[in-house]
Design a protein around this motif. Structure first.
Motif, short mmCIF file in Angstrom:
data_model
loop_
_atom_site.label_atom_id
_atom_site.label_comp_id
_atom_site.label_asym_id
_atom_site.label_seq_id
_atom_site.Cartn_x
_atom_site.Cartn_y
_atom_site.Cartn_z
N LYS A 37 3.79 -2.65 -8.67
CA LYS A 37 2.58 -2.99 -9.42
C LYS A 37 2.65 -2.40 -10.83
O LYS A 37 2.22 -3.03 -11.80
CB LYS A 37 1.33 -2.49 -8.69
N GLY A 38 3.19 -1.21 -10.92
CA GLY A 38 3.37 -0.59 -12.24
C GLY A 38 4.29 -1.44 -13.11
O GLY A 38 4.05 -1.62 -14.30
N TYR A 63 14.01 -2.22 -8.30
CA TYR A 63 12.76 -2.64 -7.67
C TYR A 63 12.53 -4.15 -7.85
O TYR A 63 12.09 -4.84 -6.94
CB TYR A 63 11.57 -1.86 -8.24
N ARG A 106 3.30 0.66 -5.18
CA ARG A 106 2.75 1.22 -6.41
C ARG A 106 3.73 1.04 -7.57
O ARG A 106 3.34 0.70 -8.68
CB ARG A 106 2.44 2.69 -6.19
N VAL A 107 5.00 1.25 -7.29
CA VAL A 107 5.99 1.10 -8.35
C VAL A 107 6.06 -0.34 -8.83
O VAL A 107 6.05 -0.60 -10.03
CB VAL A 107 7.40 1.58 -7.89
N ARG A 136 4.68 -4.63 -12.95
CA ARG A 136 3.91 -5.79 -13.40
C ARG A 136 3.05 -5.43 -14.61
O ARG A 136 2.93 -6.19 -15.56
CB ARG A 136 3.02 -6.26 -12.23
N GLU A 137 2.46 -4.22 -14.57
CA GLU A 137 1.57 -3.83 -15.66
C GLU A 137 2.34 -3.50 -16.94
O GLU A 137 1.98 -3.95 -18.01
CB GLU A 137 0.74 -2.61 -15.24
N ASP A 138 3.33 -2.66 -16.84
CA ASP A 138 4.13 -2.31 -18.01
C ASP A 138 5.45 -1.68 -17.58
O ASP A 138 5.48 -0.54 -17.13
CB ASP A 138 3.38 -1.35 -18.92
N VAL A 198 6.89 2.46 -16.65
CA VAL A 198 7.44 2.85 -15.36
C VAL A 198 8.85 3.43 -15.55
O VAL A 198 9.23 4.41 -14.90
CB VAL A 198 7.45 1.65 -14.39
N ARG A 201 0.82 -1.20 0.00
CA ARG A 201 0.00 0.00 0.00
C ARG A 201 0.86 1.26 0.00
O ARG A 201 0.34 2.37 -0.01
CB ARG A 201 -0.95 0.01 1.20
N SER A 202 2.17 1.09 0.02
CA SER A 202 3.08 2.24 0.03
C SER A 202 3.41 2.63 -1.41
O SER A 202 3.10 1.90 -2.35
CB SER A 202 4.37 1.84 0.75
N PRO A 203 4.04 3.78 -1.58
CA PRO A 203 4.51 4.14 -2.94
C PRO A 203 5.43 3.07 -3.54
O PRO A 203 5.43 2.86 -4.75
CB PRO A 203 5.26 5.45 -2.69
N TRP A 204 6.19 2.36 -2.70
CA TRP A 204 7.03 1.27 -3.21
C TRP A 204 6.16 0.22 -3.89
O TRP A 204 6.46 -0.26 -4.99
CB TRP A 204 7.83 0.64 -2.06
#
Lengths: 328, 303
Positions: free
Chosen positions: A185-186, A204, A182-183, A188-190, A194, A177-180
């Protein structure tokens, strides 16, 4: 048929020591695969690193169990760096190839004759592995559970194991749930998107691999301590695939996915086994023998997994809305 | 130039004035270049996809990089932003040499790009997409991640800035939606807003208008103009000349990996070499009914 006994035995396995070992591996894999999208097909290598660190430090070198836990974390970190540094700059599938090969390599290395003095060869390391841990057991010596069939020793492992598992789940919840989070998860998406936003994706991914590997190593530590034995051939690649099954059952990228997946996986696996054995022993099924049960329960498990993928592809905890989205 | 009299935006006027006296030849020097590239080349097998001798991008302007399919526009983009490695070449951002630097470093230095195929992070919310763009977040360090008090205040400030940007792009009602549930055009807007979240000095847009309906194209063009009005340089790739005409201050034309013409949009579109690159005058001339070439005077035959 004694349904009470079947149920008791099933519950004992669903929350038992073996389930816990898989749970730690699944929590680690959830960070790596669920959140960061790393295809780590060698999670068993991290479990083996944890188990053998305990075995070698305690039995081969006759040092403290507590020291071996530190060594286990260092070993799993080194393993993650060894696997990650050459492959994480490359396309995702390279990590998959390297990890599955490395996990087999590691198993063949520890069971080789050449290192028999250190790793114990094919017999592995057996002996008083978790003595210091079991000495701390606060349960009275004549303690027996009224319902479930854990021994005093196993119950102590289960209590500490589940506490640790909840602690790690909390840790993962905080991380994602932290900005870490978020990175990753980004990533994973693309990954390229990122990178274009100024994040050092490689670092990361390496962090996710190290953290996930460290948690999996606790599965190995638990293994060595609870079963008082470390054997190379228990660390086969199918371990990793069961962990993937668990993660997909519970729902990848869900904080409680690994816990739900582990309990359901072992509940079904043990449940199928107990029911089948009981049916055979009582003569309701005469075309099978008790020795067939071991493999048939996996077939039923596979069938269950297929049904899950068809009717609830996002896993138990997953969000169908999310899965419906085009991933790219 | 008549096109500019109707437009009184200060950014546009400044860019127009700055570029008024620039020579309209390939590789011409600009009064205040933000990006200067020299001898950038990239070979794919036997094909030289990019071979640019010299090119400069004026600060605070909208520069269009146009050319027919396969001219090497996107490849040059990938090279300049570090997503691909050149065979030769040096280039500078604000006079600092940046060739060979990792793409994430270039983004942090103020050069942010978007992609031809929109890269919305589908299974993340619109707000998370935006927050990912913010730079220098302490919560992105793994050791701070578990200590929310080290990043909560920064997170709030970033969210405010994101809301302001999303408002401009008409996405402020969608903050909790998954980016993957947005329409194609909204994803383009989100990608642009996310790029601005980085706080860039130069945004590089790779075909921002590709696959977007005409109404949304107008809105996208408006947003690109706004980016310039805020002082950010825009370099964008496009192959449709009509789009380019409306918004760009300067046009660079590529064909077969090389810069073949430069100038203001009106002048470039009349350039026979450019028309040849797009239509192929010498081969195309045979197609006309009366036998005359498509280009009035076929002087541009330097292949």
């Amino acid at each position: 048929m004694d349904f009470g006994q079947i149920f008791t035995l099933t519950i004992t396995q669903a929350f038992g020591v073996t389930a816990l070992i898989y749970l730690f591996a699944a929590i680690g894999l959830n960070i790596q695969f669920g959140y960061t999208g790393l295809l780590n097909f060698g999670q068993v290598a991290f479990v083996a690193a944890g188990a053998y660190s305990v075995g070698v430090i305690v039995l081969t070198f006759d040092l403290s169990l507590w020291l071996s836990i530190v060594v286990a974390l260092i070993t799993s970190t080194i393993l993650a760096l060894l696997l990650g540094i050459p492959t994480l700059r490359l396309r995702a599938d390279y990590l998959a190839i390297v990890t599955i090969a490395a996990s087999e390599l590691l198993r063949l290395l520890v069971r080789s004759i050449a290192f028999k003095d250190v790793f114990g060869g094919a017999q592995g390391l057996n002996g008083k592995l978790g003595q210091e841990f079991h000495d701390l057991n606060p349960l009275p010596a004549d303690f027996t559970l009224p319902v479930l069939s854990w021994s005093r020793q196993d119950l102590w492992v289960v209590i500490v194991g589940w506490s640790l598992a909840l602690l790690f789940t909390l840790f993962v919840w905080g991380l994602v749930r932290s900005p870490w989070g978020r990175v990753v998860k980004g990533i994973r998406e693309d990954e390229d998107a990122v990178v274009s936003l100024g994040k050092n994706v490689f670092v990361y991914k390496l962090q996710a691999l190290v953290i996930g590997g460290g948690i999996a190593a606790f599965g190995g530590i638990l293994w060595a301590v609870a079963k008082q034995s470390v054997q190379p051939d228990t660390f086969q690649p199918d371990f990793t695939f069961f962990v993937f099954t668990i993660l997909l059952l519970g729902g990848a990228a869900r904080v409680f996915g690994p816990i739900a997946g582990t309990v359901i996986f072992w509940f079904l696996l043990a449940g199928f086994g107990e029911v089948l054995s009981s049916l055979i022993n009582n003569g309701y099924i005469d075309f099978l023998t008790a020795t067939d049960v071991g493999s048939i329960r996996f077939m039923l498990m596979g069938l269950g997994l297929m049904l899950l993928m068809i009717f609830r592809p996002q896993g138990i905890f997953g969000d169908r809305r999310e899965l419906a989205l085009d991933a790219r | 130039m008549h096109a500019n009299t109707e437009n009184t935006a200060p950014g546009r006027a400044a860019a127009y004035n700055a570029l008024r006296d620039v020579a309209q030849v390939p590789g011409s020097p600009k009064p205040d270049p933000i990006l200067i590239a020299d001898h950038v080349s990239r070979q794919f097998g036997g094909l030289k996809a990019v071979d640019v001798a010299h090119v400069e991008i004026q600060r605070g302007s909208i520069t269009a990089l146009i050319g027919p399919n396969g001219a090497g526009k996107t490849t040059l983009f990938n090279l300049l932003t570090g997503f691909d490695k050149p065979d030769t070449g040096q280039w500078t951002l604000n006079t600092k040499p940046i060739a060979g630097k990792a793409p994430y470093r270039l983004a942090r230095m103020g050069m942010v790009r978007t992609f031809q195929l929109t890269k919305a992070l589908s299974r993340m919310t619109v707000m998370d997409n935006m927050l990912l763009g913010a730079n220098g977040q302490s919560g992105e360090r793994v050791f701070n991640a578990l200590l929310p008090f080290t990043w909560k205040a920064q997170e709030r400030a970033n969210a405010e800035r994101a809301m302001e940007l999303l408002g401009r792009f008409n996405l402020d009602t969608k903050i909790d939606d998954f980016a993957g549930s947005l329409s194609g055009g909204q994803r383009k807007l989100l990608e642009m807003a996310r790029a601005l979240m980085v706080g860039p000095e130069i945004v590089m847009l790779d075909e921002p208008m590709a696959g977007v309906n005409p109404a949304l194209t107008q809105s996208l063009l408006g947003h690109i103009k706004n980016i310039r009005e805020e002082g950010t340089t825009v370099l964008f790739v496009e192959h449709d000349m009509d789009m380019v005409h409306d918004i760009s201050d300067w046009v660079i034309v590529m064909a077969q990996g090389q810069v073949i013409a430069e100038g203001p949009p009106d002048a470039v579109m009349k350039d026979p070499q450019v028309i040849e690159a797009y239509l192929g005058s010498r081969h195309g001339s045979a197609l006309t009914a009366d036998g005359t070439s498509l280009t009035a005077d076929s002087q541009g035959g330097n292949t």
